[in-house]
Design a protein around this motif. Structure first.
Motif, PDB file in Angstrom:
ATOM      1  N   LEU A   1       0.838  -1.186   0.000  1.00 40.00           N
ATOM      2  CA  LEU A   1       0.000   0.000   0.000  1.00 40.00           C
ATOM      3  C   LEU A   1       0.875   1.239   0.000  1.00 40.00           C
ATOM      4  O   LEU A   1       0.636   2.194  -0.712  1.00 40.00           O
TER       5      LEU A   1
ATOM      6  N   GLU B   1       2.574   1.618  -3.417  1.00 40.62           N
ATOM      7  CA  GLU B   1       1.556   2.042  -4.388  1.00 40.62           C
ATOM      8  C   GLU B   1       1.192   3.490  -4.158  1.00 40.62           C
ATOM      9  O   GLU B   1       1.106   4.294  -5.073  1.00 40.62           O
ATOM     10  N   ASN B   2       0.970   3.777  -2.871  1.00 41.70           N
ATOM     11  CA  ASN B   2       0.621   5.114  -2.463  1.00 41.70           C
ATOM     12  C   ASN B   2       1.672   6.109  -2.944  1.00 41.70           C
ATOM     13  O   ASN B   2       1.359   7.124  -3.554  1.00 41.70           O
TER      14      ASN B   2
ATOM     15  N   LYS C   1       4.073   5.724  -5.290  1.00 42.25           N
ATOM     16  CA  LYS C   1       4.191   5.828  -6.747  1.00 42.25           C
ATOM     17  C   LYS C   1       3.046   6.649  -7.323  1.00 42.25           C
ATOM     18  O   LYS C   1       3.242   7.507  -8.176  1.00 42.25           O
ATOM     19  N   GLY C   2       1.843   6.350  -6.839  1.00 40.92           N
ATOM     20  CA  GLY C   2       0.671   7.076  -7.330  1.00 40.92           C
ATOM     21  C   GLY C   2       0.777   8.553  -7.019  1.00 40.92           C
ATOM     22  O   GLY C   2       0.573   9.409  -7.881  1.00 40.92           O
ATOM     23  N   LEU C   3       1.136   8.858  -5.786  1.00 39.43           N
ATOM     24  CA  LEU C   3       1.219  10.262  -5.385  1.00 39.43           C
ATOM     25  C   LEU C   3       2.342  10.977  -6.127  1.00 39.43           C
ATOM     26  O   LEU C   3       2.206  12.137  -6.517  1.00 39.43           O
TER      27      LEU C   3
ATOM     28  N   LEU D   1       3.374  10.342  -9.107  1.00 38.52           N
ATOM     29  CA  LEU D   1       2.937  10.570 -10.484  1.00 38.52           C
ATOM     30  C   LEU D   1       1.905  11.693 -10.558  1.00 38.52           C
ATOM     31  O   LEU D   1       1.926  12.519 -11.467  1.00 38.52           O
ATOM     32  N   ILE D   2       1.018  11.711  -9.574  1.00 36.49           N
ATOM     33  CA  ILE D   2      -0.072  12.679  -9.619  1.00 36.49           C
ATOM     34  C   ILE D   2       0.407  14.055  -9.172  1.00 36.49           C
ATOM     35  O   ILE D   2      -0.249  15.065  -9.419  1.00 36.49           O
TER      36      ILE D   2
ATOM     37  N   ALA E   1       2.677  16.058 -10.186  1.00 36.53           N
ATOM     38  CA  ALA E   1       2.916  17.068 -11.221  1.00 36.53           C
ATOM     39  C   ALA E   1       1.618  17.781 -11.629  1.00 36.53           C
ATOM     40  O   ALA E   1       1.519  19.004 -11.482  1.00 36.53           O
ATOM     41  N   PRO E   2       0.596  17.040 -12.100  1.00 39.67           N
ATOM     42  CA  PRO E   2      -0.650  17.743 -12.441  1.00 39.67           C
ATOM     43  C   PRO E   2      -1.314  18.391 -11.228  1.00 39.67           C
ATOM     44  O   PRO E   2      -1.851  19.497 -11.336  1.00 39.67           O
ATOM     45  N   LEU E   3      -1.223  17.711 -10.079  1.00 36.81           N
ATOM     46  CA  LEU E   3      -1.849  18.276  -8.884  1.00 36.81           C
ATOM     47  C   LEU E   3      -1.157  19.572  -8.489  1.00 36.81           C
ATOM     48  O   LEU E   3      -1.814  20.584  -8.230  1.00 36.81           O
TER      49      LEU E   3
ATOM     50  N   TYR F   1       0.453  21.535 -10.360  1.00 40.08           N
ATOM     51  CA  TYR F   1       0.140  22.574 -11.342  1.00 40.08           C
ATOM     52  C   TYR F   1      -1.205  23.222 -11.040  1.00 40.08           C
ATOM     53  O   TYR F   1      -1.328  24.453 -11.051  1.00 40.08           O
ATOM     54  N   VAL F   2      -2.201  22.377 -10.756  1.00 37.28           N
ATOM     55  CA  VAL F   2      -3.532  22.935 -10.492  1.00 37.28           C
ATOM     56  C   VAL F   2      -3.516  23.758  -9.193  1.00 37.28           C
ATOM     57  O   VAL F   2      -4.177  24.795  -9.107  1.00 37.28           O
ATOM     58  N   ILE F   3      -2.739  23.297  -8.208  1.00 37.70           N
ATOM     59  CA  ILE F   3      -2.652  24.077  -6.967  1.00 37.70           C
ATOM     60  C   ILE F   3      -2.018  25.443  -7.242  1.00 37.70           C
ATOM     61  O   ILE F   3      -2.546  26.483  -6.861  1.00 37.70           O
TER      62      ILE F   3
END
Lengths: 266, 292, 360
Positions: B8, B11-12, B14-16, B18-19, B21-23, B25-27
């Motif tokens: 977990l 996974e957590n 790696k997922g975080l 990856l996300i 960069a876009p996150l 940017y939006v922030i």
């Protein structure tokens, strides 16, 4: 059922009516945009390349659109990949938050970016427009890429690993080729959105206007309208061409993955 | 839903990762600027310099000044009308494509419907001005044919023109979600309903429509929210009586150099939109439950 | 002989969910081994643990003597045939089969030759130029097999490889897989939920329930002597009757409907105690006695309660006095054997050797 079909055709006419008028008046030799038509001319098209401000705005817009397309597609790949492959904390709220620019009125995006840029003392220009465009294009890219990454059978990547590839070579040899049609489609769509976008560019552009901003300034002069019509014809033809390309890519991707076609862009 | 703690965590991570960069940017490009707007709405501006003493004066003015109030209410009214018209016009189309078009031709129809949306918005809106104008295509055409003698005046430079133009601009946004909802309906449900004695019409109202509601709700939100903040359409075809809140925000920021007031109006517009959207979702809760 | 695959006390947790519970398993070189169980029993998790796609929460896994802890899937001497086959749709058949040879120290011709051989082995001669997405289900499966076998793994892992095929093709592939395994001599580990498939193909079968191996045996033992009622019920059809153990040493039983009976030691679990228990018997181990047919030692009176005619077989549900519920008996249809009607009385013949005792 028959009346429904008639309605559908009438609706399509309603959808296409404005665009259909473009070429009609672009080739009409009157400066007033009204019926009846007076005669055929290509004068408005030949005038186009002789307007330096127009050429500059086109160049500026193309530059902005290309960079926007690349950046928003890259961000979209990160988000779509994360969403499809991993489970992580706050996944749903994070994904929802990233898609927010899709539903936010663009004027809000524009003024809020303007305020912060001015406060930071940054000068407005192509890059500030790109910042705004990437923000609104990324959700579209995510929407397109999401289905491609989601449709990817996880066993495909596992099979490559099982056959001796590293995670990186697996991404290069298997994942990327399988989602490449969606990537191209995302590039084309974000390019098109950026090229057409007006309000953010209007607020964030500096001394060099983008094409829509330049067009906006020309709409006030009735004498310029036929030229705008000619330009619009070219733009619309270009957009439709790009869209057909994007759609062909999407379908090719589906065929490659051996999947059923389940509908359009969104 | 669980994974072993170690997995977990990776996974957590790696997922975080990856996300992020876009996150991020939006922030940086949306959340921070929106926070700035909120902050500035409590300031005042004197020509080029901000007075950063927090004050509610802008809000007081926005609520009391009849001009701002009228613009806000008009924006909501026009956006509501646009939404109503767009969704009502769109539903039969979505229904037609989903139920009466052969599966192999569905994507062609969807494609046909989305094409106009991807062409220059500015030019499309301007073309409506050309169509609806006093000497415009519609009037000159109708006069040439002899249906009318005098040009029709109720179709340009007012709220009607805004509604027509926006209903056109947002058509695919309304059609697609409704279409998706209709596609999801198991066709045997309709046969079951008819088998149980309902007519085709009552089947539509008792089975098809309730099952399509999630799509309708999505369509309403997708049309309503951006419409309220539209700038180009009211400016080009709205005339003085068709101007909306976005036009005033633009004026405050770029003409009157009153960013705090513009920010206040933006905040109020956003709050109203969110409030109405949430209210609408709450009212339709029973349709949305279990639709995931 | 040391085992090729050796799992010791392997556990796997997903959060609170205990997917594998202390698995101990040794699989020999050259064995055709099956993991059988209902969905969610942990068989696929176990297979993926061997492949390296899941890491055990604790316990050890050795393949060919080497500890696999920390060894990623791409470095293990195992290859897998996936349930979806995972044929790369953007590559040709030859490119798919040769995918794992990319980094091999071979000339292009050698690679080509070995692809040809692998395709030949799975019966796809002349298919190498085909596009992957133009293959049928059966052909995809063969490509997946060739792609995994070309790397000459020590173990081939098959995750429900036949479940997507229709019945006829499935039966054909079963015998082909068996033949292929004998030909290449590689250890095959097959995951399946189909008990018939496991019995037909395997040298040994591990039946799994809820993350545990319930029984590990060869197909015949598994069918004839299931160790628990659950295993007996999962594999084939079995009738269960309440019974009382009268004498645990001599194994004297009183079975509802069948009466007093004595069974041998191999028919009972170890460590039985006097008291309530249960007896299982397969439908084909009982028969309805027709004129002139020899009996099987024991005879019980019964009434036909229901029957199902299958063409080659007839299944009867018969009521037996004192039995709490009807017993199913299967009879081969043949000349001289009438098909009985509901309500007919019949004599049921059975053999005490075919009973299996389960502790309650």
């Amino acid at each position: 059922m028959k009346s429904l079909r008639t309605y559908a055709i009438l609706y399509l006419i309603f959808l296409y009516a404005p665009i259909a008028l473009l070429p009609i008046f672009a080739f009409n030799d009157a400066t007033i945009i009204a019926f009846p038509l007076t005669g055929f001319t290509t004068q408005w098209f030949t005038e186009l390349p002789q307007i330096p401000a127009l050429i500059d705005s086109v160049k500026n817009s193309l530059y902005i659109a290309v960079i926007t397309a690349i950046l928003s597609t890259l961000l979209g790949i990160c988000a779509a990949r994360a969403a499809a492959k991993y489970s992580f904390r706050f996944k749903r709220p994070i994904m929802g938050f990233i898609m927010v620019p899709l539903v936010l009125p663009e004027i809000i995006v524009a003024v809020s970016l303007l305020v912060i840029l001015l406060q930071l003392g940054l000068s407005l220009g192509a890059w500030t427009v790109i910042m705004g465009h990437v923000l609104i294009c990324t959700p579209f890219c995510i929407a397109i890429l999401n289905s491609a990454f989601q449709n990817l059978d996880p066993a495909m990547e596992e099979a490559a690993i099982d056959l001796g590839e590293t995670p990186w070579s697996t991404f290069r040899l298997v994942t990327l080729p399988l989602v490449s049609p969606a990537i191209i489609s995302a590039l084309l769509i974000s390019f098109t959105i950026s090229l057409d976008e007006f309000i953010i560019a209007f607020f964030l552009t500096g001394t060099e206007p983008t094409l829509p901003v330049y067009l906006w300034s020309q709409l006030r002069f009735p004498a310029r309208i036929p030229v705008v019509m000619a330009l619009g014809t070219i733009l619309v033809a270009g957009s439709i061409l790009l869209l057909i390309l994007a759609e062909m890519m999407r379908r090719r991707g589906l065929r490659r993955a051996g999947l059923q076609d389940k509908g359009g862009f969104l | 839903m669980g994974a072993p703690l170690a997995i977990l965590n990776t996974e957590n991570k790696k997922g975080l990762a990856l996300i992020s960069a876009p996150l991020g940017y939006v922030i940086a490009m949306l959340a921070v600027p929106l926070a700035a707007i909120l902050l500035i709405s409590f300031w005042t501006q004197d020509f080029q310099t901000f007075d950063t003493t927090p004050t509610l004066n802008n809000y007081r003015e926005a609520v009391t000044d009849p001009l701002y109030r009228e613009l806000l209410f008009r924006s909501i009214r026009i956006a509501g009308l646009v939404t109503l018209v767009t969704v009502l016009l769109a539903f039969p189309i979505a229904y037609f494509i989903s139920f009466h078009v052969a599966p192999s031709r569905k994507s062609l129809w969807l494609f046909l419907i989305t094409i106009p949306f991807w062409t220059s918005y500015l030019i499309r809106v301007f073309l409506w001005k050309v169509i609806l104008g006093f000497n415009g295509v519609l009037n000159s055409g109708l006069q040439t044919v002899g249906i009318i003698d005098e040009p029709l005046t109720f179709i340009l430079y007012n709220a009607n023109a805004v509604v027509i133009t926006l209903a056109h601009a947002f058509a695919p946004f309304a059609i697609l979600p409704i279409f998706v909802a209709l596609e999801k309906i198991d066709r045997s449900l309709l046969e079951a309903s008819q088998d149980l004695g309902e007519s085709k019409l009552s089947t539509f109202f008792r089975v098809t429509l309730p099952l399509a509601m999630p799509g309708v709700v999505a369509a309403v939100l997708i049309v309503f929210i951006p419409t309220i903040g539209d700038y180009v359409t009211p400016r080009l075809v709205g005339g003085p009586d068709g101007l909306m809140i976005a036009n005033m925000i633009q004026v405050q920021f770029l003409r009157l150099n009153n960013a705090p007031m513009g920010a206040t109006l933006a905040v109020i517009a956003m709050l109203s939109v969110s409030l109405i959207a949430l209210l609408f979702v709450a009212l339709n809760r029973r349709y949305l439950r279990g639709s995931r | 002989m040391t085992a090729l695959i050796d799992l010791k006390n392997v556990n796997k947790y997903y959060g609170d969910y205990h997917a594998l519970r202390g698995i101990n398993l040794e699989i020999a070189q050259g064995e055709f081994f099956s993991l059988l169980g209902p969905s969610g029993c942990g068989k696929t998790t176990l297979l993926r643990t061997i492949a390296g796609f899941e890491a055990p929460s604790d316990g050890t896994l050795h393949i060919a003597g080497a500890d696999m802890n920390g060894v990623p899937a791409n470095a293990r001497p195992t290859n897998m045939v996936f349930q979806s086959y995972a044929i790369f749709p953007h590559l040709s058949v030859a490119e798919n089969v040769g995918f794992g040879l990319r980094k091999a120290q071979m000339s292009k011709q050698e690679k080509m030759k070995s692809v040809e051989e692998a395709l030949d082995m799975v019966g796809l001669k002349g298919f190498r130029g085909r596009a992957a997405h133009a293959l049928s289900g059966g052909q995809r499966q063969r490509v997946a097999l060739a792609r995994a076998l070309i790397l000459k793994p020590k173990v081939l892992l098959l995750d429900e490889p036949l479940s997507a095929l229709d019945k006829k093709l499935r039966e054909q592939m079963q015998s082909e897989l068996r033949r292929l395994q004998r030909q290449v001599g590689i250890t095959f580990i097959l995951v399946t939920h189909d008990q018939e498939e496991a019995l037909i193909m395997s040298d040994r079968v591990a039946v799994m329930f809820e993350g545990e191996i319930a029984q590990l045996a060869d197909p015949q033992t598994l069918y004839k002597r299931p160790v628990t009622r659950k295993v007996g019920d999962f594999i084939g059809v079995m009738n269960f009757l309440p019974a009382t153990v009268k004498d645990a040493a001599a194994i004297d039983l009183d079975v509802a409907g069948l009466g007093a009976v004595t069974i041998a030691e191999d028919q009972a679990p170890s460590g039985i105690t006097p008291g309530a228990a249960e007896v299982g018997i397969r439908p084909e181990m009982m028969s309805i006695l027709f004129e002139g047919e020899p009996d099987r030692g024991q005879i019980t009176q019964a009434t036909i309660k229901d029957r199902a005619y299958y063409g080659d077989m007839t299944y009867y549900d018969v009521d037996i006095e004192d039995a709490p519920k009807p017993i199913t008996i299967s009879m081969k249809n043949m000349i001289g054997r009438p098909v009985l009607e509901v309500g007919d009385t019949a004599r049921v013949s059975w053999d005490a050797r075919s009973l299996v005792l389960f502790s309650a």
